[in-house]
Design a protein around this motif. Sequence first.
Motif, PDB file in Angstrom:
ATOM      1  N   VAL A   1       0.841  -1.204   0.000  1.00 34.33           N
ATOM      2  CA  VAL A   1       0.000   0.000   0.000  1.00 34.33           C
ATOM      3  C   VAL A   1       0.876   1.254   0.000  1.00 34.33           C
ATOM      4  O   VAL A   1       1.833   1.361   0.764  1.00 34.33           O
ATOM      5  N   ALA A   2       0.517   2.194  -0.865  1.00 30.36           N
ATOM      6  CA  ALA A   2       1.148   3.513  -0.903  1.00 30.36           C
ATOM      7  C   ALA A   2       0.105   4.560  -0.558  1.00 30.36           C
ATOM      8  O   ALA A   2      -1.053   4.466  -0.980  1.00 30.36           O
ATOM      9  N   ILE A   3       0.527   5.566   0.200  1.00 32.39           N
ATOM     10  CA  ILE A   3      -0.344   6.682   0.544  1.00 32.39           C
ATOM     11  C   ILE A   3       0.283   7.961  -0.006  1.00 32.39           C
ATOM     12  O   ILE A   3       1.488   8.178   0.129  1.00 32.39           O
ATOM     13  N   LEU A   4      -0.534   8.783  -0.632  1.00 30.78           N
ATOM     14  CA  LEU A   4      -0.109  10.103  -1.090  1.00 30.78           C
ATOM     15  C   LEU A   4      -0.962  11.138  -0.386  1.00 30.78           C
ATOM     16  O   LEU A   4      -2.198  11.087  -0.459  1.00 30.78           O
ATOM     17  N   ILE A   5      -0.315  12.081   0.313  1.00 29.61           N
ATOM     18  CA  ILE A   5      -1.062  13.116   1.015  1.00 29.61           C
ATOM     19  C   ILE A   5      -0.734  14.489   0.443  1.00 29.61           C
ATOM     20  O   ILE A   5       0.352  14.731  -0.069  1.00 29.61           O
TER      21      ILE A   5
ATOM     22  N   GLY B   1       3.840   3.135   2.979  1.00 24.57           N
ATOM     23  CA  GLY B   1       4.704   4.289   2.909  1.00 24.57           C
ATOM     24  C   GLY B   1       3.877   5.503   2.550  1.00 24.57           C
ATOM     25  O   GLY B   1       2.800   5.383   1.958  1.00 24.57           O
ATOM     26  N   VAL B   2       4.378   6.687   2.914  1.00 24.05           N
ATOM     27  CA  VAL B   2       3.632   7.920   2.664  1.00 24.05           C
ATOM     28  C   VAL B   2       4.492   8.889   1.862  1.00 24.05           C
ATOM     29  O   VAL B   2       5.555   9.315   2.326  1.00 24.05           O
ATOM     30  N   ALA B   3       4.029   9.226   0.673  1.00 21.54           N
ATOM     31  CA  ALA B   3       4.647  10.282  -0.129  1.00 21.54           C
ATOM     32  C   ALA B   3       3.823  11.546   0.020  1.00 21.54           C
ATOM     33  O   ALA B   3       2.638  11.496   0.385  1.00 21.54           O
TER      34      ALA B   3
ATOM     35  N   THR C   1       8.384   9.049   2.567  1.00 21.86           N
ATOM     36  CA  THR C   1       9.356   9.026   1.476  1.00 21.86           C
ATOM     37  C   THR C   1       9.647  10.405   0.903  1.00 21.86           C
ATOM     38  O   THR C   1      10.520  10.545   0.049  1.00 21.86           O
ATOM     39  N   GLY C   2       8.921  11.419   1.340  1.00 23.77           N
ATOM     40  CA  GLY C   2       9.184  12.779   0.884  1.00 23.77           C
ATOM     41  C   GLY C   2       8.328  13.168  -0.302  1.00 23.77           C
ATOM     42  O   GLY C   2       7.289  12.563  -0.589  1.00 23.77           O
ATOM     43  N   SER C   3       8.772  14.196  -1.009  1.00 25.63           N
ATOM     44  CA  SER C   3       7.986  14.774  -2.096  1.00 25.63           C
ATOM     45  C   SER C   3       7.899  13.824  -3.285  1.00 25.63           C
ATOM     46  O   SER C   3       8.729  12.938  -3.471  1.00 25.63           O
ATOM     47  N   ILE C   4       6.882  14.055  -4.121  1.00 21.33           N
ATOM     48  CA  ILE C   4       6.645  13.240  -5.294  1.00 21.33           C
ATOM     49  C   ILE C   4       6.675  14.124  -6.534  1.00 21.33           C
ATOM     50  O   ILE C   4       6.406  15.317  -6.475  1.00 21.33           O
ATOM     51  N   GLY C   5       7.063  13.561  -7.672  1.00 21.31           N
ATOM     52  CA  GLY C   5       7.042  14.304  -8.927  1.00 21.31           C
ATOM     53  C   GLY C   5       8.425  14.696  -9.390  1.00 21.31           C
ATOM     54  O   GLY C   5       9.441  14.176  -8.929  1.00 21.31           O
ATOM     55  N   LEU C   6       8.475  15.636 -10.333  1.00 15.02           N
ATOM     56  CA  LEU C   6       9.746  16.085 -10.883  1.00 15.02           C
ATOM     57  C   LEU C   6      10.656  16.663  -9.809  1.00 15.02           C
ATOM     58  O   LEU C   6      11.877  16.599  -9.908  1.00 15.02           O
ATOM     59  N   LEU C   7      10.062  17.258  -8.783  1.00 19.59           N
ATOM     60  CA  LEU C   7      10.830  17.828  -7.684  1.00 19.59           C
ATOM     61  C   LEU C   7      10.927  16.855  -6.511  1.00 19.59           C
ATOM     62  O   LEU C   7      11.349  17.227  -5.426  1.00 19.59           O
ATOM     63  N   GLY C   8      10.542  15.610  -6.753  1.00 17.59           N
ATOM     64  CA  GLY C   8      10.418  14.664  -5.657  1.00 17.59           C
ATOM     65  C   GLY C   8      11.648  13.818  -5.417  1.00 17.59           C
ATOM     66  O   GLY C   8      12.741  14.094  -5.899  1.00 17.59           O
TER      67      GLY C   8
END
Length: 608
Positions: free
Chosen positions: A211-215, A236-238, A255-262
């Motif tokens: 399971v992945a969580i994105l907040i 894990g939480v992104a 896991t920190g930020s997500i995307g091009l700046l992630g």
Amino acid sequence: MSMKVSDHVLERLRDWGVEHVFAYPGDGINGLLAAWGRADDNPRFIQARHEEMAAFEAVGYAKFSGRVGVCAATSGPGAIHLLNGLYDAKLDHVPVVAIVGQTNRSAMGGSYQQEVDLLSLYKDVASDFCEMVTVPEQLPNVLDRAMRTAMARRSVTAVIIPADVQELDYSPPGHAFKMVPSSLGMPHYAPVPSDEDLARAAEVLNAGEKVAILIGQGARGARQEVMAVADRLGAGVAKALLGKDALDDDLPYVTGSIGLLGTRPSYELMTGCDTLLVIGSSFPYTQFLPEFGQARAVQIDIDPHMVGLRYPFEVNLVGDAAATLDRLLPLLKGRGRDKAWRKKIEKDTARWWEVMERRAAVDADPINPEYVAHALNDLLPDDVVLAADSGSAANWYARHLRLRGAMRGSLSGTLATMGPGVPYVIGAKFAHGDRPAIALVGDGAMQMNGMAELITVAKYWREWQDPRLVVAVLNNRDLNQVTWEMRAMTGAPQFLPSQSIPDVAYADFARLIGLDGIRVEKPGDVRGAWEAALAADRPCVLDFVTDPAVPPIPPHATLDQIEAAATAVLKGDSDRAGMVRQGFKAKVQEFLPGGRHREDRPGAGEEK
């Protein structure tokens, strides 16, 4: 003495608890300015250097206070200038009310000086509520609805008041036909999904093994609930950038930020999961979410207009994040779940922070901008308010700074406009005068408007209980984010007439207007400069001379891709040797089995 419409507007703002209005004067609001004089400057008229900055300051105030930000400007050009800051609020779902003047009613339709069709102009940015007051009896209803709608829909609203209407005697709406009386107050509410929808969501989440969580920012008030659900699911939480302060970066599964700046662990979290739970986020880049068909997905959002976007969600839950998770948690099963997934996430995350430390330690000419951000981590005050500007500064904010506890941070997340870094922290200081504030900005944004807004800082800083406001400028003489986008996205070399900007003495300018200022040209002086600024008795500008060749490498980039991008621009790039060298050195840190010792970091001993 009778009350004018302008007097009533300010009185009603006070009734709503508005303490500050970020504004710039002009004859289209002369009636309001006179009323401010009669009201002993209550609510406070906070004078920006430019209407766009006033809007940004209202956005910063709203983002960091949780209250409505209010800005004001004159008709025509002043109203136009507000727009960029207002669009920043609209796209980041921030409650802001704009009060703007208009030419006299008798001149409307006559192509009069500074006459602009403001109802049409503001139709998009204030689409939830935009009205013009033409008779006194429209108040207080129009202003009340603007305030209430901005709060309820987390959006921009606008009230347009012609100059002659401001000077009319105020008369309230009566108990009569076609009158609209009004009342104060916005009740707190926490909507939750139905039991049936919660059960469907639980079935999806319980069936998952990875399971992945994105907040996002919508999860900011649900910190404990997110932690409980993540532990129950072994997830894990992104974090989307606007949700960077919603959960502590020190948690081993964050896991920190997500995307091009992630970060790379966020990228791997999404590519490896079989189940996705998105909470309070409208992260737009689908390519950084799991492949279609790879993961079953559930979304939680308080806004029914924002669910079902970005990904083929199986269950959409409309509700407040904390209240929804609180009701969902008892339905989730934790026993029997494979713990190897969580262990992998924690191992990947720990390794990423080691990579960040190694990348910050890579030599540069003269200072590695990653080290500027990384060196700040250990020095961040527990109650700091942070803002990053758009550009390469946002990369280092996203990847290197570890927010925890009461720390707050934000940037222009969706519009990604240049220039809000300094005005954001000014707005924050009026919301939290007892907390230190830091803006991490590029030299392009600083030249665009940050230097002028330092004058606003100089005007007001003595009023703040804690005078510390640090503006850290990454001075690389290059519009660096666009330069790297040209290289990476189009294979084009740097175009100097577009990208090269002057080397400005930012610290000298700060001292010229009564602030503190330090120019930093050696890696060994970076940490000491941060310490001095955070101990100063007044706002301080840190002018860090940084290397434009340090690349903001996306987390999914491979060594082969880095080499391919470098090869594509070897012909004609003004900094081709430095770019290739720094890009390879930065990326190779991810593949090294060990790292340099702490004492080998620039600034820890002799200059590297």
